[in-house]
Design a protein around this motif. Structure first.
Motif, PDB file in Angstrom:
ATOM      1  N   LEU A  82     -28.323 -25.538  -5.568  1.00 64.87           N
ATOM      2  CA  LEU A  82     -27.681 -26.287  -4.502  1.00 64.87           C
ATOM      3  C   LEU A  82     -26.662 -27.249  -5.097  1.00 64.87           C
ATOM      4  CD1 LEU A  82     -30.744 -27.198  -2.267  1.00 64.87           C
ATOM      5  CD2 LEU A  82     -29.038 -25.442  -1.862  1.00 64.87           C
ATOM      6  N   LYS A  83     -25.499 -27.273  -4.506  1.00 70.85           N
ATOM      7  CA  LYS A  83     -24.474 -28.218  -4.922  1.00 70.85           C
ATOM      8  C   LYS A  83     -24.448 -29.316  -3.862  1.00 70.85           C
ATOM      9  CE  LYS A  83     -19.589 -28.626  -5.915  1.00 70.85           C
ATOM     10  NZ  LYS A  83     -18.284 -27.974  -5.827  1.00 70.85           N
ATOM     11  N   LEU A  84     -25.087 -30.411  -4.169  1.00 72.34           N
ATOM     12  CA  LEU A  84     -25.177 -31.513  -3.216  1.00 72.34           C
ATOM     13  C   LEU A  84     -23.976 -32.436  -3.386  1.00 72.34           C
ATOM     14  CD1 LEU A  84     -28.953 -32.338  -3.622  1.00 72.34           C
ATOM     15  CD2 LEU A  84     -27.862 -30.974  -1.853  1.00 72.34           C
ATOM     16  N   GLN A  85     -23.255 -32.626  -2.295  1.00 75.19           N
ATOM     17  CA  GLN A  85     -22.109 -33.526  -2.323  1.00 75.19           C
ATOM     18  C   GLN A  85     -21.906 -34.098  -0.935  1.00 75.19           C
ATOM     19  OE1 GLN A  85     -18.920 -30.971  -3.570  1.00 75.19           O
ATOM     20  NE2 GLN A  85     -18.222 -30.631  -1.506  1.00 75.19           N
ATOM     21  N   ALA A  86     -21.231 -35.189  -0.884  1.00 78.69           N
ATOM     22  CA  ALA A  86     -20.937 -35.840   0.386  1.00 78.69           C
ATOM     23  C   ALA A  86     -19.638 -35.263   0.963  1.00 78.69           C
ATOM     24  CB  ALA A  86     -20.771 -37.342   0.186  1.00 78.69           C
ATOM     25  N   TYR A  87     -19.506 -35.353   2.260  1.00 75.65           N
ATOM     26  CA  TYR A  87     -18.311 -34.860   2.932  1.00 75.65           C
ATOM     27  C   TYR A  87     -17.067 -35.599   2.439  1.00 75.65           C
ATOM     28  CZ  TYR A  87     -15.085 -33.702   6.702  1.00 75.65           C
ATOM     29  OH  TYR A  87     -14.005 -33.279   7.420  1.00 75.65           O
ATOM     30  N   ASP A  89     -16.353 -36.465  -0.470  1.00 76.41           N
ATOM     31  CA  ASP A  89     -15.879 -35.938  -1.761  1.00 76.41           C
ATOM     32  C   ASP A  89     -14.770 -34.913  -1.599  1.00 76.41           C
ATOM     33  OD1 ASP A  89     -17.677 -37.567  -3.011  1.00 76.41           O
ATOM     34  OD2 ASP A  89     -19.191 -35.982  -3.290  1.00 76.41           O
ATOM     35  N   ASN A  90     -14.630 -34.331  -0.424  1.00 73.56           N
ATOM     36  CA  ASN A  90     -13.568 -33.341  -0.172  1.00 73.56           C
ATOM     37  C   ASN A  90     -12.182 -33.988  -0.163  1.00 73.56           C
ATOM     38  OD1 ASN A  90     -15.397 -31.248   0.079  1.00 73.56           O
ATOM     39  ND2 ASN A  90     -15.624 -31.568   2.263  1.00 73.56           N
ATOM     40  N   PHE A  91     -12.109 -35.297  -0.022  1.00 73.91           N
ATOM     41  CA  PHE A  91     -10.828 -35.979   0.111  1.00 73.91           C
ATOM     42  C   PHE A  91     -10.469 -36.818  -1.107  1.00 73.91           C
ATOM     43  CE2 PHE A  91     -12.701 -35.342   4.307  1.00 73.91           C
ATOM     44  CZ  PHE A  91     -11.733 -34.535   4.864  1.00 73.91           C
ATOM     45  N   ASN A  92     -11.162 -36.651  -2.195  1.00 72.16           N
ATOM     46  CA  ASN A  92     -10.851 -37.397  -3.433  1.00 72.16           C
ATOM     47  C   ASN A  92      -9.757 -36.711  -4.207  1.00 72.16           C
ATOM     48  OD1 ASN A  92     -12.693 -39.377  -2.938  1.00 72.16           O
ATOM     49  ND2 ASN A  92     -14.322 -38.363  -4.083  1.00 72.16           N
TER      50      ASN A  92
END
Length: 92
Positions: A82-87, A89-92
């Motif tokens: 599983l690649k756990l990331q916050a939403y 993080d898509n905008f960094n």
């Protein structure tokens, strides 16, 4: 008669995990497919390739294959990562 035993993979189109704990015994193709001259569909006379047996565990599937004299290969299931990331993080 050869077969393969594998664990059912997770459906990529849905987030649910139904039936991923099942093991499947599936017969391999013993005859080459050929094109039907009239319709152009591909097919073969091998009806065993259409059979798919479901089992609750790998040991049950292996026992069934041994009891009926089926040469079966067990394919291991790759680990799920599983690649756990916050939403955000898509905008960094």
């Amino acid at each position: 008669m050869a077969a393969r035993i594998y664990q059912r993979p997770k459906n990529a189109m849905q987030s649910g995990k139904a039936r991923i704990d099942e093991w499947v015994l599936e017969f391999e193709q013993s005859e080459a497919r050929h094109a039907d001259p009239l319709m152009g569909w591909t097919g073969s006379g091998d009806t065993q390739a259409q059979v798919q047996l479901n089992f609750a565990s790998k040991d049950d599937a292996k026992a069934y294959a041994a009891k009926h004299g089926i040469a079966a290969r067990v394919h291991t299931t790759p680990e799920r990562h599983l690649k756990l990331q916050a939403y955000a993080d898509n905008f960094n």
